[in-house]
Design a protein around this motif. Sequence first.
Motif, mmCIF file in Angstrom:
data_model
loop_
_atom_site.group_PDB
_atom_site.id
_atom_site.type_symbol
_atom_site.label_atom_id
_atom_site.label_comp_id
_atom_site.label_asym_id
_atom_site.label_seq_id
_atom_site.Cartn_x
_atom_site.Cartn_y
_atom_site.Cartn_z
ATOM 1 N N UNK A 92 1.250 -1.319 -0.083
ATOM 2 C CA UNK A 92 -0.183 -0.185 -0.276
ATOM 3 C C UNK A 92 0.846 1.425 0.084
ATOM 4 N N UNK A 93 1.676 1.397 1.106
ATOM 5 C CA UNK A 93 2.573 2.875 1.264
ATOM 6 C C UNK A 93 3.220 2.351 -0.599
ATOM 7 N N UNK A 94 4.023 1.679 -1.112
ATOM 8 C CA UNK A 94 4.801 1.453 -2.368
ATOM 9 C C UNK A 94 3.657 2.312 -3.730
ATOM 10 N N UNK A 95 2.449 1.980 -3.431
ATOM 11 C CA UNK A 95 1.246 2.679 -4.556
ATOM 12 C C UNK A 95 1.238 3.427 -3.573
ATOM 13 N N UNK A 96 0.901 3.856 -2.678
ATOM 14 C CA UNK A 96 0.299 5.479 -2.304
ATOM 15 C C UNK A 96 1.123 6.323 -2.505
ATOM 16 N N UNK A 97 2.532 6.097 -2.586
ATOM 17 C CA UNK A 97 3.987 6.948 -2.759
ATOM 18 C C UNK A 97 4.540 7.046 -4.010
ATOM 19 N N UNK A 98 3.980 5.926 -4.889
ATOM 20 C CA UNK A 98 4.017 6.274 -6.774
ATOM 21 C C UNK A 98 3.022 7.358 -6.998
ATOM 22 N N UNK A 99 2.032 7.326 -6.466
ATOM 23 C CA UNK A 99 1.123 7.509 -6.997
ATOM 24 C C UNK A 99 -0.084 6.875 -8.091
ATOM 25 N N UNK A 100 0.372 5.625 -7.471
ATOM 26 C CA UNK A 100 -0.296 4.182 -7.793
ATOM 27 C C UNK A 100 0.180 3.956 -9.456
ATOM 28 N N UNK A 101 1.344 4.293 -9.898
ATOM 29 C CA UNK A 101 2.208 3.798 -11.044
ATOM 30 C C UNK A 101 3.081 2.918 -11.324
ATOM 31 N N UNK A 102 3.775 2.687 -9.407
ATOM 32 C CA UNK A 102 4.762 1.118 -9.020
ATOM 33 C C UNK A 102 3.373 -0.343 -8.845
ATOM 34 N N UNK A 103 3.916 -0.892 -9.848
ATOM 35 C CA UNK A 103 2.642 -1.498 -8.746
ATOM 36 C C UNK A 103 4.409 -3.032 -8.932
ATOM 37 N N UNK A 104 4.113 -4.561 -9.142
ATOM 38 C CA UNK A 104 4.599 -5.545 -8.881
ATOM 39 C C UNK A 104 5.667 -5.634 -10.314
ATOM 40 N N UNK A 105 7.050 -5.453 -10.478
ATOM 41 C CA UNK A 105 7.751 -5.676 -11.912
ATOM 42 C C UNK A 105 8.010 -7.284 -12.291
ATOM 43 N N UNK A 106 7.422 -8.318 -10.564
ATOM 44 C CA UNK A 106 7.366 -9.639 -11.734
ATOM 45 C C UNK A 106 6.117 -9.860 -12.544
ATOM 46 N N UNK A 107 4.684 -8.655 -11.745
ATOM 47 C CA UNK A 107 3.310 -9.651 -12.686
ATOM 48 C C UNK A 107 4.694 -8.832 -14.036
ATOM 49 N N UNK A 108 4.228 -7.496 -14.070
ATOM 50 C CA UNK A 108 5.191 -6.675 -15.349
ATOM 51 C C UNK A 108 5.221 -7.778 -16.237
ATOM 52 N N UNK A 109 6.072 -8.330 -15.697
ATOM 53 C CA UNK A 109 7.150 -9.290 -16.741
ATOM 54 C C UNK A 109 5.625 -10.915 -16.880
#
Length: 203
Positions: A92-109
């Motif tokens: 949650x912290x990662x999402x909020x701090x990135x304004x919901x731009x940063x997800x999981x790099x593993x899922x991205x692949x």
Amino acid sequence: MSPRKGGSRDRMVLSAALLLREYGASATSIDRVLGHSGAPRGSVYYHFPGGRAQLIDEAVAFAGDFIGGLIENMMQGDDPVEAIDAFFSMWREQLVESEFRAGCPIVAVAVESNDEAPQLARSTAAVFGRWQEALAAKFVRHGLPEERGKRLAAFVVAAVEGAVIMCRAEQSAAPLEAAAAEIHDLLTYALRGLPDTGPAQRP
């Protein structure tokens, strides 16, 4: 850790992992990684003779190990329910701090077709497997049967990853918060509701 610190190889791997979080695998090009990392162009095929596929593969391994280390550290505590709560809070912290731009790099692949680099699917599957093993081991140590522990571990990883995707789509932390609450209740029943066999139990 900054992508502009350390050797050019490490900077490129880190930059690729960071870019995967925001832009996905297809958009994480060599040029974009070079621009983000500040690495010289000549270093690409020196460090990554397999080209972009090798770079992405190593970024997956790096991100998988990094997140896996966080999971293992969280699981060092006495209470696995609190550890999973912390895992959701981290996302949650990662999402909020990135304004919901940063997800999981593993899922991205994992979600993209990788017909030209099938090893990427194998690499992402291996990362998810390691995360699940760490969670399942903790659940089993706190009294769950091995098979139930594995199922719950898979469910937790699936819930987190699915909720992160929904949060990015909705630009809201609500899906992750809902998943966290349901997982908390499920684990409380499954683990704390058992006979008193460990420090995670509650009267």
